[in-house]
Design an enzyme around this catalytic site. Structure first.
Site, PDB file in Angstrom:
ATOM      1  N   GLN A  26       0.810  -1.219   0.000  1.00  0.00           N
ATOM      2  CA  GLN A  26       0.000   0.000   0.000  1.00  0.00           C
ATOM      3  C   GLN A  26       0.847   1.274   0.000  1.00  0.00           C
ATOM      4  OE1 GLN A  26      -2.585  -0.696   3.356  1.00  0.00           O
ATOM      5  NE2 GLN A  26      -4.164  -1.555   2.031  1.00  0.00           N
ATOM      6  N   ASN A  27       2.154   1.143   0.173  1.00  0.00           N
ATOM      7  CA  ASN A  27       3.004   2.320   0.105  1.00  0.00           C
ATOM      8  C   ASN A  27       3.023   2.794  -1.346  1.00  0.00           C
ATOM      9  OD1 ASN A  27       5.525   3.971  -0.154  1.00  0.00           O
ATOM     10  ND2 ASN A  27       5.614   3.501   2.040  1.00  0.00           N
ATOM     11  N   GLN A  28       2.901   4.087  -1.540  1.00  0.00           N
ATOM     12  CA  GLN A  28       2.759   4.648  -2.878  1.00  0.00           C
ATOM     13  C   GLN A  28       4.085   5.069  -3.510  1.00  0.00           C
ATOM     14  OE1 GLN A  28      -0.040   7.692  -1.699  1.00  0.00           O
ATOM     15  NE2 GLN A  28      -1.768   6.449  -2.408  1.00  0.00           N
ATOM     16  N   SER A  50       4.960   8.923   1.258  1.00  0.00           N
ATOM     17  CA  SER A  50       4.355   7.916   0.387  1.00  0.00           C
ATOM     18  C   SER A  50       3.630   6.838   1.189  1.00  0.00           C
ATOM     19  CB  SER A  50       5.429   7.269  -0.494  1.00  0.00           C
ATOM     20  OG  SER A  50       6.361   6.552   0.290  1.00  0.00           O
TER      21      SER A  50
END
Length: 167
Positions: A40-42, A140
């Protein structure tokens, strides 16, 4: 007492034009021994926008290869700390990485980008005497709830520090 966690080793190409600093990798990244491993880290989506290259479907080493072609390095401002969770707010007894020394060893460095408020605050203290541009970017992390489009707009500033990619 929270467990002691140790960050990942730096990853930077030669030459390195842009250094992206996080605070300290989360537990998922540390377990995988990969920067920004939490799905889920962008970070990788944001770097796709910055570089113009596809990153999300690639294996980790291939992602690092794309960053290297664009002369982008990765590291963190914190070397070790006590932390009960992956949240920056849980970090205690942080020991910083030697950023001021590092930038003297990267003569082609054009800018330092900080992924999140804690990374920016600590890096700006450490690198205050540097003449390099220091860019504070929204985190992020999925814990930072600013929408993706707004994050991507801010992260796009990194493109100004990239050289044409190496073939």
């Amino acid at each position: 007492m929270a467990p002691l966690v140790t960050g990942l080793p730096p990853v930077f190409p030669a030459p390195c034009h842009l250094l992206v600093l996080g605070s300290l990798p989360g537990n998922r990244s540390l377990a995988a021994q990969q920067y920004y491993a939490h799905p889920q880290n962008q970070f990788w989506r944001l770097m796709e926008r910055v570089t113009g290259d596809s990153l999300q479907g690639l294996a980790y080493d291939d992602r690092l290869g794309v960053l290297a072609r664009h002369r982008i390095g990765l590291w963190d401002v914190i070397a070790t700390a006590r932390r009960a969770s992956s949240l920056d707010g849980d970090i205690q007894q942080a020991v910083r990485n030697p950023l001021a020394t590092l930038i003297t060893e990267l003569p082609d460095l054009r800018a330092v980008a900080c992924n999140g408020a804690l990374a920016a605050r600590l890096a700006m203290r450490e690198l205050a005497a540097s003449e390099l541009p220091l860019l504070a970017l929204p985190s992020s992390s999925p814990a930072y709830t600013l929408n993706f489009a707004a994050k991507a707009d801010r992260w796009q500033a990194l493109a100004a520090y990239l050289a044409p990619p190496v073939a």
